[in-house]
Design a protein around this motif. Sequence first.
Motif, PDB file in Angstrom:
ATOM      1  N   ASP A 115      28.628  34.125  64.910  1.00  0.00           N
ATOM      2  CA  ASP A 115      29.326  33.533  66.050  1.00  0.00           C
ATOM      3  C   ASP A 115      29.914  34.611  66.961  1.00  0.00           C
ATOM      4  O   ASP A 115      30.386  35.651  66.498  1.00  0.00           O
ATOM      5  N   ARG A 120      32.794  29.123  67.993  1.00  0.00           N
ATOM      6  CA  ARG A 120      31.785  28.975  66.947  1.00  0.00           C
ATOM      7  C   ARG A 120      30.550  28.266  67.481  1.00  0.00           C
ATOM      8  O   ARG A 120      30.622  27.465  68.410  1.00  0.00           O
ATOM      9  N   LEU A 121      29.408  28.584  66.882  1.00  0.00           N
ATOM     10  CA  LEU A 121      28.168  27.882  67.168  1.00  0.00           C
ATOM     11  C   LEU A 121      27.971  26.863  66.048  1.00  0.00           C
ATOM     12  O   LEU A 121      27.647  27.225  64.911  1.00  0.00           O
ATOM     13  N   THR A 122      28.188  25.592  66.354  1.00  0.00           N
ATOM     14  CA  THR A 122      28.114  24.549  65.336  1.00  0.00           C
ATOM     15  C   THR A 122      27.153  23.451  65.769  1.00  0.00           C
ATOM     16  O   THR A 122      26.883  23.267  66.959  1.00  0.00           O
ATOM     17  N   TYR A 137      24.162  28.225  73.890  1.00  0.00           N
ATOM     18  CA  TYR A 137      25.428  28.709  73.333  1.00  0.00           C
ATOM     19  C   TYR A 137      26.024  29.804  74.214  1.00  0.00           C
ATOM     20  O   TYR A 137      27.209  29.777  74.568  1.00  0.00           O
ATOM     21  N   TYR A 141      29.471  29.810  76.441  1.00  0.00           N
ATOM     22  CA  TYR A 141      30.439  30.870  76.173  1.00  0.00           C
ATOM     23  C   TYR A 141      30.863  31.568  77.467  1.00  0.00           C
ATOM     24  O   TYR A 141      32.057  31.764  77.718  1.00  0.00           O
TER      25      TYR A 141
END
Length: 414
Positions: A115, A120-122, A137, A141
């Motif tokens: 991440d 976070r990348l969820t 992502y 960001y």
Amino acid sequence: MTRHPRNHRTPSPYAPPKGSDPTVPPRRRRRRPGGKIRPHAVVSRSVNDMAAVREVDVVVIGAGQAGLSSAYHLRRAGYEPGTGFVALDHSPGPGGAWQFRWPSLTYGKVHGMYDLPGMRLTGADDGRPSSEVITEYFTRYESAFDLRIVRPADVAAVREGDGGRLRVESSAGVWSTRALINATGTWDRPFWPRYPGQATFRGRQLHTAQYPGPEAFAGQRVIVVGGGASGVQHLLEIAEVAAETTWVTRRPPVFRSGPFGEEQGRAAVAMVEERVRRGLPPLSVVSVTGLPMTEAMERAREKGVLDRQPMFERITPDGAVWADGRSVHADVILWATGFRAAVDHLAPLRLREPGGGIAVEGTRALRDPRVHLVGYGPSASTVGANRAGRAAVHEIRELLTAAPGSATALVSSV
């Protein structure tokens, strides 16, 4: 060598034009996943001299994992985008090098994606292409932290400027900066080995940077050159559709099984750190850890797909020949031979050591304390890039808050 049933030989649709060098990718203005490398724009010094020079405290070059991490920590340290710092990226949009990965590299196949700091990348679908998942992502960001990346901006050169500052010349303008974070990675410098007879090959030659996915190799005879993670991934995919595959490496590949813990990781990073401290070209952390033996690789080994051959002696119009006289016919040679650090734009600063690399202590270039390399050597991994971005900003902040002229004095004393 692994042979698969085939109906008949068809001429390769990828043969290069006569008189061209098939080892050099043709120039194209735009890139796509698996596409050609877009060349850096050449920026005229005279044109830049006439342009307005913008002043900032820090310039970040590159907006992949390393560049975004650095920009995030600059914001946290109180530097405002546009005035305190600027991040330049030559890609057409967010995503770093990930946006150019081949479609068959799904997110579930990505090892060790870490991440970015602060977000976070969820919830990512393992079956989606990693180029889509990570590009989305990175886009979120950049927006969430208002990083205001300047793109496309091809940096042609970083030179000594006036008053102890650095001059950054790019296709998007010229910046004068007190410090520089270079986060350009390696994707734009694919390494193409040279072998006798290479230019005579009548089939297609391509590099990992141009890999389009396995479908393009259906029914063909393919030589895959390279013992790294990408080479093995390509080989396993291509073997499912190709008429024949031959795997060739300079050294016998090292496979590892079992867990890879923190102790082993620290030892691997320490080896890479020692190398860059001595001014030698960096090795990737993966190159000293070995290849993890996965279930898919176990199955491929049982089928004979991982029957590795030593490097051939020369290339022929129809394939390759070994020193002992053995030969293999091929329609395609895929060079999974890695990348080199994209740091040519730093050449005017004369940072290279006699060993060919840039000597780095932590992230700081030993020949110039104003220059930090993030994503270089031991910080080339995603987790390493995050930590290095934080460390670089901390050290730059100390440098810039020191007495005026201290950076210039340190440079002159090197």
